[in-house]
Design an enzyme around this catalytic site. Structure first.
Site, PDB file in Angstrom:
ATOM      1  N   GLY A 174     -80.391  15.689  40.455  1.00 32.81           N
ATOM      2  CA  GLY A 174     -81.596  16.372  39.544  1.00 32.81           C
ATOM      3  C   GLY A 174     -82.626  15.743  40.985  1.00 32.81           C
ATOM      4  O   GLY A 174     -82.934  17.168  41.511  1.00 32.81           O
ATOM      5  N   GLY A 210     -82.617  16.978  44.370  1.00 38.87           N
ATOM      6  CA  GLY A 210     -82.226  18.714  44.738  1.00 38.87           C
ATOM      7  C   GLY A 210     -81.147  18.717  44.798  1.00 38.87           C
ATOM      8  O   GLY A 210     -80.167  18.209  43.985  1.00 38.87           O
ATOM      9  N   GLY A 231     -81.392  26.376  36.443  1.00 35.70           N
ATOM     10  CA  GLY A 231     -79.486  26.978  37.457  1.00 35.70           C
ATOM     11  C   GLY A 231     -79.325  27.882  37.396  1.00 35.70           C
ATOM     12  O   GLY A 231     -78.363  28.364  38.282  1.00 35.70           O
ATOM     13  N   ASP A 232     -79.238  29.320  36.472  1.00 36.90           N
ATOM     14  CA  ASP A 232     -78.351  30.151  36.574  1.00 36.90           C
ATOM     15  C   ASP A 232     -79.782  30.535  37.891  1.00 36.90           C
ATOM     16  O   ASP A 232     -78.011  32.011  38.199  1.00 36.90           O
ATOM     17  CB  ASP A 232     -78.847  30.673  35.245  1.00 36.90           C
TER      18      ASP A 232
END
Length: 302
Positions: A227, A230, A256-257
């Site tokens: 979160g 980092g 995130g991908d």
């Protein structure tokens, strides 16, 4: 810097990802989007698109079915992502992301469950993955996203072991039972700190501690996100830290991908680990500044 191989995205749960940009979401009423963006989505295809946008040699292996599946395949081709399509018997899912003008760095996401696979589709997918590993040994295979019903988790883990035996490197980015079944068969896992706690069965105070626990329990490298704190990476014995984003954007879905796509792009071409983590962070930030998961805004001028 070594010669690159290929990044293969194992897309068991692809979808048509639709982003609606709205002034404000009228719950219980009619909301008319001001802009609509459609991409070939699901986490694995987002990883593939981000990596391709960064210049990686990418190939997608996707189970697609029905008219929506045909649309996803066409969108992949438009993105310049080569793909092997395994025919599924169910219609490929659709996932919606709603971004409000005053929503800040948040979105409202409506994701259909992954389309179930029948036995024949799973067998065809596994066979295609083995063929890719035999044809281009040494590359990365990215299993990313939820695991649909109809995929035997023990056979999936066994497939990953086979791919590694054929010379591939395997990364897993998932959750729940699918993650628990496959993490030990990977070279690298990408999880958040709470998912790492579930995998090792113990509380973990920091992302760095989580990475060490994953290495001790499962013998895998890891990137653990945490979160606002980092992320931490344990790659080849090196421990690295990545700060939280400094440039939050309006389109966080898929960041995130994009992070994983950037990381694999750098690792595949032999970059140093700190450079690989920096590219991953940059790709995640760039994703958040443009609609469409796995798409990257131009690099900021310095």
């Amino acid at each position: 810097m070594g010669a690159s191989a290929v990044i293969v995205a194992l897309a068991l749960s692809p979808g048509l990802d639709v982003t609606y940009e709205v002034d404000a979401l009228a719950l219980g009423g009619i909301t008319r989007p001001s802009a609509v963006t459609r991409v070939a989505g699901g986490k694995a295809l987002n990883v593939a698109r981000a990596a391709a946008g960064l210049g990686a040699d990418v190939h997608a292996l996707a189970v697609l079915g029905g008219p929506t599946g045909e649309w996803v395949a066409a969108l992949l081709a438009d993105d310049g992502v080569p793909a092997t399509v395994v025919a599924g018997t169910g219609t490929t899912r659709t996932c919606l992301t709603i971004v409000e003008a005053s929503g800040g760095a948040t979105s409202t996401d409506l994701y259909e469950p992954a389309t179930e696979l029948d036995r024949a589709s799973w067998a065809s997918f596994a066979r295609a993955a083995r063929d890719r590993a035999a044809a281009r040994p040494g590359g990365w295979f990215a299993l990313s996203g939820s695991i649909p019903r109809g995929v035997p988790l023990d056979e999936l883990a066994g497939l990953l072991v086979e791919l590694r035996a054929a010379g591939a490197r395997v990364v897993v980015d998932g959750s729940g039972a699918g993650l628990r079944a496959t993490a030990g068969a990977a070279d690298l896992v990408k999880v958040n700190r709470h998912e790492a706690e579930e995998l090792v069965g113990a509380p973990l105070a920091t992302a760095t501690e989580a990475g060490r626990a994953l290495r001790e329990r499962l013998g895998v490298d890891s990137v653990v996100t945490d979160g606002v704190y980092g992320a931490a990476a344990l790659l080849g014995g090196a421990e690295l830290l990545a700060p939280p984003t400094r440039r939050p954007g309006r389109f966080p879905a898929g960041s995130g991908d994009a992070f994983l796509g950037g990381l694999l792009t750098a690792l595949d071409r032999g970059d140093a680990y700190d450079a690989a983590l920096a590219l991953a962070v940059s790709a995640a930030e760039r994703n958040a500044h443009v609609p469409g998961q796995g798409r990257l805004a131009p690099e900021p001028q310095t």
